[in-house]
Design a protein around this motif. Structure first.
Motif, PDB file in Angstrom:
ATOM      1  N   ALA A 319      33.222  75.446  18.707  1.00 52.04           N
ATOM      2  CA  ALA A 319      34.065  74.867  18.102  1.00 52.04           C
ATOM      3  C   ALA A 319      32.988  73.847  17.684  1.00 52.04           C
ATOM      4  CB  ALA A 319      35.200  74.398  18.332  1.00 52.04           C
ATOM      5  N   ASP A 346      39.216  74.313  15.484  1.00 56.75           N
ATOM      6  CA  ASP A 346      38.274  73.248  14.195  1.00 56.75           C
ATOM      7  C   ASP A 346      38.195  73.342  13.396  1.00 56.75           C
ATOM      8  OD1 ASP A 346      36.377  75.085  12.809  1.00 56.75           O
ATOM      9  OD2 ASP A 346      35.945  75.866  15.214  1.00 56.75           O
ATOM     10  N   PRO A 349      33.546  75.407   8.900  1.00 61.22           N
ATOM     11  CA  PRO A 349      33.594  76.254   8.021  1.00 61.22           C
ATOM     12  C   PRO A 349      34.263  77.900   7.935  1.00 61.22           C
ATOM     13  CG  PRO A 349      31.324  76.835   9.399  1.00 61.22           C
ATOM     14  CD  PRO A 349      32.319  75.321  10.098  1.00 61.22           C
ATOM     15  N   GLY A 350      35.096  77.728   9.645  1.00 65.09           N
ATOM     16  CA  GLY A 350      35.592  78.981   9.458  1.00 65.09           C
ATOM     17  C   GLY A 350      34.760  80.486   9.468  1.00 65.09           C
ATOM     18  N   PHE A 364      26.088  89.972  18.270  1.00 62.23           N
ATOM     19  CA  PHE A 364      26.445  89.491  16.205  1.00 62.23           C
ATOM     20  C   PHE A 364      26.591  87.955  15.982  1.00 62.23           C
ATOM     21  CE2 PHE A 364      29.448  88.402  12.941  1.00 62.23           C
ATOM     22  CZ  PHE A 364      28.760  89.523  11.633  1.00 62.23           C
ATOM     23  N   GLY A 366      26.864  85.714  12.785  1.00 61.07           N
ATOM     24  CA  GLY A 366      27.741  85.734  11.290  1.00 61.07           C
ATOM     25  C   GLY A 366      26.903  84.614  10.614  1.00 61.07           C
ATOM     26  N   ARG A 367      27.504  84.586   9.057  1.00 56.85           N
ATOM     27  CA  ARG A 367      26.631  83.661   8.534  1.00 56.85           C
ATOM     28  C   ARG A 367      27.167  82.162   8.858  1.00 56.85           C
ATOM     29  NH1 ARG A 367      27.730  87.961   4.081  1.00 56.85           N
ATOM     30  NH2 ARG A 367      28.403  89.344   5.650  1.00 56.85           N
ATOM     31  N   GLY A 374      21.381  80.704  19.658  1.00 58.37           N
ATOM     32  CA  GLY A 374      22.298  81.507  20.055  1.00 58.37           C
ATOM     33  C   GLY A 374      22.061  82.575  20.452  1.00 58.37           C
ATOM     34  N   LEU A 377      26.606  86.163  21.596  1.00 52.78           N
ATOM     35  CA  LEU A 377      27.242  87.189  23.393  1.00 52.78           C
ATOM     36  C   LEU A 377      28.454  86.143  23.570  1.00 52.78           C
ATOM     37  CD1 LEU A 377      23.656  87.877  25.647  1.00 52.78           C
ATOM     38  CD2 LEU A 377      26.093  89.883  24.559  1.00 52.78           C
ATOM     39  N   LEU A 379      31.608  85.252  22.160  1.00 52.23           N
ATOM     40  CA  LEU A 379      32.758  85.575  22.132  1.00 52.23           C
ATOM     41  C   LEU A 379      32.968  86.998  22.247  1.00 52.23           C
ATOM     42  CD1 LEU A 379      33.239  84.845  17.694  1.00 52.23           C
ATOM     43  CD2 LEU A 379      34.444  84.200  20.250  1.00 52.23           C
ATOM     44  N   SER A 403      38.947  77.552  11.934  1.00 55.91           N
ATOM     45  CA  SER A 403      38.482  78.305  12.334  1.00 55.91           C
ATOM     46  C   SER A 403      39.955  78.316  13.845  1.00 55.91           C
ATOM     47  CB  SER A 403      37.324  79.236  12.959  1.00 55.91           C
ATOM     48  OG  SER A 403      36.014  79.009  12.573  1.00 55.91           O
ATOM     49  N   PHE A 405      40.986  80.396  16.704  1.00 51.85           N
ATOM     50  CA  PHE A 405      40.688  81.320  18.172  1.00 51.85           C
ATOM     51  C   PHE A 405      41.735  81.625  19.325  1.00 51.85           C
ATOM     52  CE2 PHE A 405      36.584  81.396  16.784  1.00 51.85           C
ATOM     53  CZ  PHE A 405      35.777  82.735  16.322  1.00 51.85           C
TER      54      PHE A 405
HETATM   55  P1  ADP Z   1      26.874  82.624  18.844  1.00 51.95           P
HETATM   56  O1  ADP Z   1      27.259  81.380  18.672  1.00 51.95           O
HETATM   57  O2  ADP Z   1      25.354  82.827  20.135  1.00 51.95           O
HETATM   58  O3  ADP Z   1      25.758  83.373  17.405  1.00 51.95           O
HETATM   59  P2  ADP Z   1      29.355  83.801  19.789  1.00 51.95           P
HETATM   60  O4  ADP Z   1      29.363  85.166  20.464  1.00 51.95           O
HETATM   61  O5  ADP Z   1      30.006  83.196  20.347  1.00 51.95           O
HETATM   62  O6  ADP Z   1      27.878  84.027  19.710  1.00 51.95           O
HETATM   63  O7  ADP Z   1      30.069  84.333  18.432  1.00 51.95           O
HETATM   64  C1  ADP Z   1      29.409  84.984  17.338  1.00 51.95           C
HETATM   65  C2  ADP Z   1      29.092  84.270  15.229  1.00 51.95           C
HETATM   66  O8  ADP Z   1      30.433  83.812  14.864  1.00 51.95           O
HETATM   67  C3  ADP Z   1      28.326  83.375  15.487  1.00 51.95           C
HETATM   68  O9  ADP Z   1      27.145  83.751  14.446  1.00 51.95           O
HETATM   69  C4  ADP Z   1      29.250  82.326  14.638  1.00 51.95           C
HETATM   70  O10 ADP Z   1      28.814  82.905  13.212  1.00 51.95           O
HETATM   71  C5  ADP Z   1      30.713  83.124  14.675  1.00 51.95           C
HETATM   72  N1  ADP Z   1      31.649  81.546  15.161  1.00 51.95           N
HETATM   73  C6  ADP Z   1      31.610  81.726  16.153  1.00 51.95           C
HETATM   74  N2  ADP Z   1      32.886  81.090  16.114  1.00 51.95           N
HETATM   75  C7  ADP Z   1      32.990  80.514  14.967  1.00 51.95           C
HETATM   76  C8  ADP Z   1      33.122  78.954  14.767  1.00 51.95           C
HETATM   77  N3  ADP Z   1      34.537  78.090  15.336  1.00 51.95           N
HETATM   78  N4  ADP Z   1      32.760  78.430  13.456  1.00 51.95           N
HETATM   79  C9  ADP Z   1      32.605  79.696  12.524  1.00 51.95           C
HETATM   80  N5  ADP Z   1      32.030  80.406  13.156  1.00 51.95           N
HETATM   81  C10 ADP Z   1      31.778  80.696  14.089  1.00 51.95           C
END
Ligand code: ADP
Length: 414
Positions: A319, A346, A349-350, A364, A366-367, A374, A377, A379, A403, A405
């Motif tokens: 977050a 938080d 961007p979501g 994985f 994300g965008r 990072g 790992l 999540l 976002s 969780f």
């Molecule tokens: P990392 O943060 O090391 O990339 P995570 O497993 O913690 O790995 O998260 C996986 C992906 O999820 C991140 O690369 C990010 O794109 C997305 N993500 C996780 N938490 C958030 C958040 N709070 N807000 C936006 N994107 C998030």
């Protein structure tokens, strides 16, 4: 194939025994013909047994099996002729045995060839008998017998089709099972490799960090501003590497089921306060603030304190990392049914819809990770840890952006 041929051969011997035993009851055909049939079948069965006896000769089977089938058809046609002297005898039953044998050897084609050939033989014998022994060439009887042979061939073809489908299904199942076992094995090797690698990385990294910290403490001598910059950058990167190896090790341990939880009754309020206190400095550095909303104080849970703190910390760190400076982070906890629901929200961007399925996968990114360091790992580890506690971790659609969780943990006393 080989077992089938052995079975057929025993059937041949059985046929020969019948010829010897029952032959004398049919004197009108001539005892010589009957004994000749029995002797030929015994010799034939002996020859097949000889072929079956050695590995080298067994290799001949594919070449001679058609010839053997023709001989078998001849034997049965001849037996029909020999034993049909008395029309009361239902010798035509033997035909179905050859329909079955033909089917198992050559598939539906074999069953049809046997049924058709022996039907023709039966009609010819019936016609021949009509003259020789006064065997009435009754049309209904002949039609009935021929129909039974052809129906037997048709049924055999149907059974073979079913068997073929079952065999294919079985093969597909065996293949899929073998592939799953191989994948599992590969996954296991990978986890072991990751665990060994991260374990071996830890000690040298600690030594490097210690050395850089000594440098920064200016124990060996004072640093120029440029040297300090370099040492600080080295320290930051060593820390990141340490975190990454720690995460790799944790993931490998989780996958191999090597984590034993030290469970105790926990007050979630206290736990969350600790998590917030530990991460407030990090938030403050980004001019963010963490709000804790404990709706009347949720009930106790049974959990491993450090593991749950670690799972929640991963959510809070994300977050902080992924939302812009100057925005709040909200953590709330309340009871829902038999669980305590902990929300980390938080104003970043979501998670885009196309990433939502995969954010909990290992490695994985994300965008939204664009430019943020990072491992992918955080999540995956958090979800595995919650699952280990009998809980869940989900991403929820957040009205107004950002976002959310949601972690759920079973309450201690439902
Ligand atoms: P990392 O943060 O090391 O990339 P995570 O497993 O913690 O790995 O998260 C996986 C992906 O999820 C991140 O690369 C990010 O794109 C997305 N993500 C996780 N938490 C958030 C958040 N709070 N807000 C936006 N994107 C998030």
């Amino acid at each position: 194939m080989e077992r089938l041929e052995r079975t057929f051969n025993w059937a041949r011997l059985g046929g020969a025994a019948l010829a010897f035993l029952l032959g004398p009851s049919f004197p009108n055909i001539g005892i010589g013909y009957v004994l000749g049939l029995g002797t030929f079948m015994t010799a034939y069965a002996g020859a097949v047994a000889w072929v079956l006896h050695s590995e080298r000769r067994r290799a001949m089977f594919p070449r001679i099996v058609r010839f053997m089938f023709a001989v078998d058809l001849g034997i049965v046609a001849y037996s029909l002729l020999v034993f049909a002297a008395d029309p009361e005898w239902t010798t035509y039953i033997v035909v179905t045995l050859l329909v079955i044998a033909g089917g198992f050897r050559f598939g539906a084609g074999g069953a049809v060839v046997a049924g058709t050939f022996l039907s023709a033989a039966y009609v010819a014998i019936a016609a021949y008998r009509a003259e020789t022994y006064g065997f009435a060439m009754e049309a209904p009887r002949v039609v009935f017998h021929v129909a039974v042979f052809l129906i037997a061939a048709y049924l055999m073809a149907g059974i073979l089709r079913e068997l073929e489908t079952l065999r294919e299904q079985r093969e597909a199942f065996v293949k899929a099972t073998a592939e799953t076992a191989m994948l599992r094995q590969a996954d296991h090797i990978k986890s072991e490799f990751l665990a060994a690698m991260s374990h071996d990385f830890r000690s040298p990294l600690t030594v490097v960090r210690g050395a850089v910290e000594l440098l920064l403490g200016e124990r060996p001598g004072s640093l120029t501003p440029q040297q300090r910059d370099l040492a600080e950058s080295a320290e930051r990167n060593v820390r990141r590497l340490e975190e990454f190896t720690e995460q790799l090790l944790e993931m490998a341990r989780l996958e191999e089921g090597q984590i034993t939880l030290e469970k105790e009754q926990l007050d979630p309020v206290e736990l969350l306060r600790d998590v917030v206190a530990a991460h407030s400095p990090l938030a403050k550095a980004k001019r963010q603030w963490i709000r804790l909303d404990l709706d009347g104080g949720p009930p106790a849970v049974v959990a491993d304190r450090s593991r749950i703190a670690q799972a929640l910390a991963n959510l809070v760190v994300n977050a902080i990392r992924y939302s812009p400076t100057g925005t709040p982070i909200q953590i709330s906890a309340r009871r829902t049914d038999a669980a305590v629901r902990i929300e980390v929200r938080d104003h970043g961007p979501g998670i885009p819809p196309e990433d939502r399925q995969r954010i909990f996968d290992k490695f994985f990114r994300g965008r939204t990770a664009d430019g943020t360091a990072g491992s992918g790992l955080g999540l995956a580890i958090a979800r595995s840890l919650l699952t280990l506690h009998g809980g869940t971790l989900e991403y929820e659609e957040t009205p107004g952006g950002g976002s959310t969780f949601v972690a759920r943990l079973p309450v201690a006393i439902p």
